[in-house]
Design a protein around this motif. Structure first.
Motif, PDB file in Angstrom:
ATOM      1  N   ASP A 150      84.812 -52.678 -18.398  1.00  0.00           N
ATOM      2  CA  ASP A 150      83.919 -53.465 -19.271  1.00  0.00           C
ATOM      3  C   ASP A 150      84.524 -54.830 -19.608  1.00  0.00           C
ATOM      4  N   GLY A 151      85.478 -55.287 -18.801  1.00  0.00           N
ATOM      5  CA  GLY A 151      86.131 -56.574 -19.056  1.00  0.00           C
ATOM      6  C   GLY A 151      85.321 -57.745 -18.510  1.00  0.00           C
ATOM      7  N   PRO A 152      85.716 -58.962 -18.892  1.00  0.00           N
ATOM      8  CA  PRO A 152      84.949 -60.143 -18.481  1.00  0.00           C
ATOM      9  C   PRO A 152      84.935 -60.384 -16.975  1.00  0.00           C
ATOM     10  N   GLU A 153      86.022 -59.972 -16.287  1.00  0.00           N
ATOM     11  CA  GLU A 153      86.097 -60.246 -14.836  1.00  0.00           C
ATOM     12  C   GLU A 153      84.976 -59.510 -14.101  1.00  0.00           C
ATOM     13  N   LEU A 154      84.783 -58.241 -14.461  1.00  0.00           N
ATOM     14  CA  LEU A 154      83.746 -57.468 -13.773  1.00  0.00           C
ATOM     15  C   LEU A 154      82.359 -57.729 -14.350  1.00  0.00           C
ATOM     16  N   ARG A 155      82.281 -58.022 -15.631  1.00  0.00           N
ATOM     17  CA  ARG A 155      80.958 -58.259 -16.241  1.00  0.00           C
ATOM     18  C   ARG A 155      80.201 -59.384 -15.518  1.00  0.00           C
ATOM     19  N   ARG A 156      80.904 -60.423 -15.162  1.00  0.00           N
ATOM     20  CA  ARG A 156      80.188 -61.533 -14.489  1.00  0.00           C
ATOM     21  C   ARG A 156      79.728 -61.117 -13.090  1.00  0.00           C
ATOM     22  N   ILE A 157      80.463 -60.177 -12.486  1.00  0.00           N
ATOM     23  CA  ILE A 157      80.054 -59.688 -11.161  1.00  0.00           C
ATOM     24  C   ILE A 157      78.836 -58.756 -11.301  1.00  0.00           C
ATOM     25  N   TYR A 158      78.811 -57.968 -12.383  1.00  0.00           N
ATOM     26  CA  TYR A 158      77.633 -57.115 -12.634  1.00  0.00           C
ATOM     27  C   TYR A 158      76.380 -57.994 -12.783  1.00  0.00           C
ATOM     28  N   ALA A 159      76.532 -59.081 -13.542  1.00  0.00           N
ATOM     29  CA  ALA A 159      75.389 -59.983 -13.770  1.00  0.00           C
ATOM     30  C   ALA A 159      74.959 -60.644 -12.460  1.00  0.00           C
ATOM     31  N   LEU A 160      75.931 -61.059 -11.662  1.00  0.00           N
ATOM     32  CA  LEU A 160      75.619 -61.716 -10.384  1.00  0.00           C
ATOM     33  C   LEU A 160      74.879 -60.768  -9.437  1.00  0.00           C
ATOM     34  N   ALA A 161      75.309 -59.520  -9.408  1.00  0.00           N
ATOM     35  CA  ALA A 161      74.651 -58.531  -8.532  1.00  0.00           C
ATOM     36  C   ALA A 161      73.181 -58.364  -8.917  1.00  0.00           C
ATOM     37  N   ALA A 162      72.901 -58.401 -10.207  1.00  0.00           N
ATOM     38  CA  ALA A 162      71.507 -58.301 -10.655  1.00  0.00           C
ATOM     39  C   ALA A 162      70.732 -59.543 -10.215  1.00  0.00           C
ATOM     40  N   ASP A 163      71.330 -60.719 -10.390  1.00  0.00           N
ATOM     41  CA  ASP A 163      70.666 -61.967  -9.977  1.00  0.00           C
ATOM     42  C   ASP A 163      70.349 -61.963  -8.485  1.00  0.00           C
ATOM     43  N   LEU A 164      71.299 -61.490  -7.691  1.00  0.00           N
ATOM     44  CA  LEU A 164      71.128 -61.521  -6.235  1.00  0.00           C
ATOM     45  C   LEU A 164      70.432 -60.267  -5.698  1.00  0.00           C
ATOM     46  N   ARG A 165      70.172 -59.331  -6.608  1.00  0.00           N
ATOM     47  CA  ARG A 165      69.499 -58.068  -6.251  1.00  0.00           C
ATOM     48  C   ARG A 165      70.214 -57.295  -5.164  1.00  0.00           C
ATOM     49  N   VAL A 166      71.530 -57.164  -5.334  1.00  0.00           N
ATOM     50  CA  VAL A 166      72.308 -56.329  -4.407  1.00  0.00           C
ATOM     51  C   VAL A 166      73.063 -55.273  -5.222  1.00  0.00           C
ATOM     52  N   PRO A 167      73.268 -54.083  -4.646  1.00  0.00           N
ATOM     53  CA  PRO A 167      74.054 -53.071  -5.353  1.00  0.00           C
ATOM     54  C   PRO A 167      75.545 -53.389  -5.311  1.00  0.00           C
ATOM     55  N   LEU A 168      76.301 -52.753  -6.194  1.00  0.00           N
ATOM     56  CA  LEU A 168      77.754 -52.900  -6.134  1.00  0.00           C
ATOM     57  C   LEU A 168      78.426 -51.532  -6.173  1.00  0.00           C
ATOM     58  N   LEU A 169      79.517 -51.435  -5.450  1.00  0.00           N
ATOM     59  CA  LEU A 169      80.270 -50.181  -5.312  1.00  0.00           C
ATOM     60  C   LEU A 169      81.615 -50.360  -6.002  1.00  0.00           C
ATOM     61  N   ILE A 170      81.905 -49.463  -6.956  1.00  0.00           N
ATOM     62  CA  ILE A 170      83.078 -49.669  -7.800  1.00  0.00           C
ATOM     63  C   ILE A 170      83.994 -48.447  -7.832  1.00  0.00           C
ATOM     64  N   HIS A 171      85.297 -48.699  -7.768  1.00  0.00           N
ATOM     65  CA  HIS A 171      86.339 -47.664  -7.724  1.00  0.00           C
ATOM     66  C   HIS A 171      86.914 -47.464  -9.122  1.00  0.00           C
ATOM     67  N   PHE A 172      86.785 -46.245  -9.655  1.00  0.00           N
ATOM     68  CA  PHE A 172      87.314 -45.922 -10.992  1.00  0.00           C
ATOM     69  C   PHE A 172      88.505 -44.981 -10.842  1.00  0.00           C
ATOM     70  N   GLN A 173      89.639 -45.396 -11.371  1.00  0.00           N
ATOM     71  CA  GLN A 173      90.829 -44.532 -11.268  1.00  0.00           C
ATOM     72  C   GLN A 173      91.756 -44.766 -12.444  1.00  0.00           C
ATOM     73  N   GLU A 174      92.138 -43.667 -13.105  1.00  0.00           N
ATOM     74  CA  GLU A 174      92.989 -43.763 -14.302  1.00  0.00           C
ATOM     75  C   GLU A 174      94.360 -43.127 -14.089  1.00  0.00           C
ATOM     76  N   VAL A 175      94.502 -42.346 -12.993  1.00  0.00           N
ATOM     77  CA  VAL A 175      95.749 -41.608 -12.768  1.00  0.00           C
ATOM     78  C   VAL A 175      96.378 -42.100 -11.463  1.00  0.00           C
ATOM     79  N   ASP A 176      97.661 -42.482 -11.517  1.00  0.00           N
ATOM     80  CA  ASP A 176      98.368 -42.968 -10.324  1.00  0.00           C
ATOM     81  C   ASP A 176      98.427 -41.901  -9.226  1.00  0.00           C
ATOM     82  N   HIS A 177      98.343 -42.337  -7.978  1.00  0.00           N
ATOM     83  CA  HIS A 177      98.611 -41.446  -6.844  1.00  0.00           C
ATOM     84  C   HIS A 177     100.087 -41.470  -6.505  1.00  0.00           C
ATOM     85  N   PHE A 178     100.743 -42.574  -6.811  1.00  0.00           N
ATOM     86  CA  PHE A 178     102.182 -42.714  -6.584  1.00  0.00           C
ATOM     87  C   PHE A 178     102.702 -43.612  -7.708  1.00  0.00           C
TER      88      PHE A 178
END
Ligand SMILES: [Zn+2]
Ligand SMILES: [Zn+2]
Length: 341
Positions: A150-178
């Motif tokens: 929910d930070g500003p870096e991604l928020r502007r990309i969420y808004a842009l995707a709506a303007d351009l009418r394209v979906p976005l694919l996002i990776h959510f991860q809270e636990v390290d793999h290494f």
């Protein structure tokens, strides 16, 4: 190697033997003979594939892989699709990739769509992603950065995707793999509900560990890939039902694990969200049969070592749901979302 090293190669006809030798000489040390022959063989195989004849496909349905990272060699991309019985794939690219995408699309007409991603912390991110969409990209992704969901870096990309009418694919991860890997698009469980409400015109496709672990109501970031029975009422399950703008990408160990850990849960989940689920592999195996390295040596995903994630997930989907739902998840939903022919 840049694909421009193959002048005149891409297209419907395969270059003659003499020209092949000339290109091979010109390429010199850039590519070895084996890779060259693989490329030729893969390109030669392309026109023989019939997309419409679902009965000829081992899965009984054409298959669209939403989550396929672009590989440097054209032959490497085609080897995975053909090996796993995948009809078409969505190439996930980052930064300048247009030339490579075009070359692959020319080598294998109608088999590839593409998404583009770019460092969202950079000031020119919106400009670069807009250019990519103008050049033919059909979405943003995958978005995998060390920032808050929910930070500003991604928020502007969420808004842009709506303007351009394209979906976005996002990776959510809270636990390290290494050790010291760091987290990605953090705060899914705490904040993403508010994002889905704040950006109703943005089409979000959720993916990765935190997205899929939260299919169970008892998850609190203990493990990357929790095992055992799923407790009903998990956030991901709930939000897929509540938010028309949320879709789910079943790729990687995370998606496969969520479908495999509780066979009592899976059929109902697939039925509930049959119009929102999208098959994807995120597989890095070399041949569509588990050769090479399938999960990028992620120690937490050892259960899929030596296996093709595409095959494993298609298999669990096929045995867990009737054919009409299977077909929606592996083909129709993605075609509708990306308006693929
Ligand atoms: Zn990912
Ligand atoms: Zn594979």
């Amino acid at each position: 190697m840049r694909d421009r090293a193959w002048p005149g190669f891409y297209g419907n006809s395969i270059v003659g033997k003499k020209r092949q030798r000339r290109y091979a000489r010109r390429l010199g040390t850039l590519v070895n003979r084996r890779e060259f022959l693989q490329t030729i063989a893969a390109a030669a195989a392309v026109p023989t594939v019939s997309f419409q004849d679902a009965s000829a496909n081992e899965w009984g349905s054409p298959v669209f892989d939403l989550h396929f990272h672009l590989r440097p060699q054209p032959a490497g991309n085609l080897a995975h699709l053909d090996g796993a019985g995948v009809t078409k794939a969505n190439l996930l690219t980052r930064g300048a990739a247009l030339e490579q995408v075009k070359a692959l699309q020319a080598a294998a007409p109608d088999r590839f769509t593409w998404f583009n991603s770019y460092d969202v912390t950079r000031p020119d991110a919106e400009q670069v992603l807009t250019e990519a969409v103008k050049a033919g990209a059909q979405g943003f992704g995958e978005l995998k950065f060390h920032v808050a969901a929910d930070g500003p870096e991604l928020r502007r990309i969420y808004a842009l995707a709506a303007d351009l009418r394209v979906p976005l694919l996002i990776h959510f991860q809270e636990v390290d793999h290494f050790p010291n890997e760091g987290t990605w698009s953090t705060g899914f469980a705490k904040t993403f509900d508010s994002i889905l409400k704040a950006y109703p015109k943005t089409t979000f496709i959720g993916h990765a560990d935190a997205f899929w672990a939260n299919v169970s109501a008892d998850y609190h970031n203990e493990a990357a890939y929790p095992q055992g029975p799923i407790q009903p009422g998990g956030l991901t399950d709930k939000w897929l039902g509540e938010h028309p703008n949320l879709y789910a990408d079943l790729s990687a160990n995370s998606g496969n694990n969520a479908l495999s850990r509780d066979s009592d849960f899976t059929p109902g989940f697939l039925k509930r969200h049959q119009d929102k689920l999208l098959f994807g592999s995120d597989c890095s195996c070399s041949d569509g049969h588990g050769g090479g390295v399938s999960q990028a040596n992620n120690p937490a995903a050892a259960r899929l070592a030596g296996k093709c994630v595409a095959r494993e997930t298609l298999t669990v989907l096929k045995r867990s749901t009737p054919h009409d739902i299977f077909r929606k998840i592996v083909w129709d939903n993605a075609r509708k979302l990306l308006q693929v022919r």
